[in-house]
Design an enzyme around this catalytic site. Structure first.
Site, PDB file in Angstrom:
ATOM      1  N   ASP A   1       5.398 -10.779  -1.929  1.00  0.00           N
ATOM      2  CA  ASP A   1       4.544  -9.748  -1.358  1.00  0.00           C
ATOM      3  C   ASP A   1       3.228  -9.703  -2.126  1.00  0.00           C
ATOM      4  O   ASP A   1       3.103 -10.249  -3.225  1.00  0.00           O
ATOM      5  CB  ASP A   1       5.237  -8.382  -1.344  1.00  0.00           C
ATOM      6  CG  ASP A   1       6.228  -8.213  -2.489  1.00  0.00           C
ATOM      7  OD1 ASP A   1       6.057  -8.878  -3.533  1.00  0.00           O
ATOM      8  OD2 ASP A   1       7.163  -7.423  -2.346  1.00  0.00           O
ATOM      9  N   GLU A  13       4.589  -2.547   1.377  1.00  0.00           N
ATOM     10  CA  GLU A  13       4.814  -1.142   1.036  1.00  0.00           C
ATOM     11  C   GLU A  13       4.644  -0.225   2.247  1.00  0.00           C
ATOM     12  O   GLU A  13       3.747   0.604   2.311  1.00  0.00           O
ATOM     13  CB  GLU A  13       3.864  -0.719  -0.093  1.00  0.00           C
ATOM     14  CG  GLU A  13       4.068  -1.459  -1.407  1.00  0.00           C
ATOM     15  CD  GLU A  13       5.323  -1.031  -2.147  1.00  0.00           C
ATOM     16  OE1 GLU A  13       6.000  -0.086  -1.680  1.00  0.00           O
ATOM     17  OE2 GLU A  13       5.625  -1.642  -3.190  1.00  0.00           O
TER      18      GLU A  13
END
Length: 380
Positions: free
Chosen positions: A75, A134
């Site tokens: 990520d 997120e």
């Protein structure tokens, strides 16, 4: 040679929020072009770099042999947190920080690509830099473009740094590893009036309080048969002490381990919001925001991780199912997959303004992913 620790430091200083990882992408692309310059200039390059159209995501492919591909994912995004680590490579952006270790993840993936370019294994590998983990739908954005699906995948693998675990350790578990998070907003709309004349107003704040109490018995009942969490973390209403609040918003999240329990909690929220609105004369809205699939780990991949960890002289610890959410679950829904914890050497909680994994865990992460990339997945 690129130093993965320097990659981490440079990325840690420029944290960017979900789908805003423009500088982050530029830094990664610079490192990739430096690492792969010789291969790209050859007559028959083994690597290719593809940029996604709808996000700052990057996909690097390596064709080194026959067979299906293994995908390794990192990520990219940071959090709206003010860093207080005191590090000499701390965030340069006020109010933003890599408080979840994604800078480390990107450094590990970049190091893995460099090792692949140096060693040229007879494997087919994909390396994915994914934005917006997120809570903003980064994995869905990536998968919706259909690029990943053009490659036959035998496995999708990711790691996540863990607080409270020493450097040189790894942990995972077969089956459900991370649960299903569901973010939600519940809103009540009333009518403002001076507190001296309450009959002229409709109190949205009171409706919010009644709602919080009303949902609890149903949640308690559900918790007798399902492992769940339901938490309202923010409650906002009114603007001044002597005015009846004309609006109220409750922001929360719930966690579960299966879609049946998730759907039941969503029903509870909707039912009681409507019921309280009727009782109080307010108007209600329930917004169900992002949710993820659970991360379900393939047993053979977990077995492979344990073997690789032990062979390299590191420590493997069987993990436990946790109620954390991770959009890597969308990958484990589509492909045999595995997410594992990597010891960070830091005791502070994830998402804390003090969370700063040790640089030493980067080499461990590269070695573990390299072992997973170059060893055969055992037959489960």
């Amino acid at each position: 040679m690129i130093d993965p620790i320097q990659v981490r430091h440079s990325l840690h200083q420029i944290p960017e929020l979900a789908f805003e990882e423009i500088k982050t992408k530029a830094v990664i692309m610079d490192y990739l072009h430096r690492i792969l310059a010789e291969d790209m200039a050859s007559a028959s390059p083994k690597f290719s770099i593809t940029e996604f159209h709808n996000s700052p995501g990057i996909l690097v492919s390596y064709h080194g042999g026959a067979g299906d591909f293994k995908l390794f994912r990192s990520d990219m995004d940071a959090l709206p947190v003010e860093e207080k680590t005191g590090s000499n490579f701390a965030s340069l952006f006020p109010g933003r920080m890599h408080a979840c270790g994604h800078d480390v993840h990107m450094a590990i993936l970049t190091g893995l690509i460099q090792k692949t370019a140096l060693e040229l294994p007879q494997e087919n590998l994909l390396f994915l830099y994914q934005p917006a983990e997120e809570g903003k739908g980064g994995a869905i954005s990536i998968l919706d473009e259909g690029l990943i699906q053009q490659y036959p995948l035998q496995a999708a693998i990711a790691l996540h740094v863990a607080n409270g675990m020493p450097v040189g350790t790894a942990s995972s578990v077969a089956g459900i590893f991370f649960g299903i998070p569901q973010e939600f907003d519940v809103k009540f709309f009333g009518k403002s009036a001076h507190v001296a004349f309450p009959e002229q107003g409709i109190d949205a704040l009171n409706a919010g309080i009644m709602f919080m109490h009303a949902i609890q018995p149903d949640l308690d009942e559900l918790s007798q048969t399902e492992r769940i969490i339901c938490h309202i973390g923010r409650f906002q209403a009114g603007s001044i002490r002597n005015i009846i609040a004309d609006s109220c918003i409750l922001e929360g999240t719930h966690r579960s381990l299966n879609t049946k329990a998730r759907d039941r909690m969503n029903e509870i929220l909707k039912h009681h919001a409507a019921d309280i609105a009727t009782q109080t004369g307010t108007r209600s809205e329930v917004d169900l925001l992002c949710d993820y699939d659970p991360v379900v780990n393939n047993a053979a991949l977990v077995q492979q991780l344990e073997g690789v960890t032990t062979k390299l002289g590191y420590t493997y610890t069987p993990g436990q199912t946790v109620m954390t959410g991770e959009d890597f679950g969308f990958f484990t829904t589509m492909y045999p997959g595995m997410l594992f914890w990597l010891g960070s050497g830091n005791e502070h909680p994830l998402h804390s303004e003090l969370f700063l994994p040790s640089d030493d865990c980067i080499e461990v992460g590269i070695n573990l992913l390299w072992g997973l990339a170059t060893t055969e997945i055992p037959v489960s």
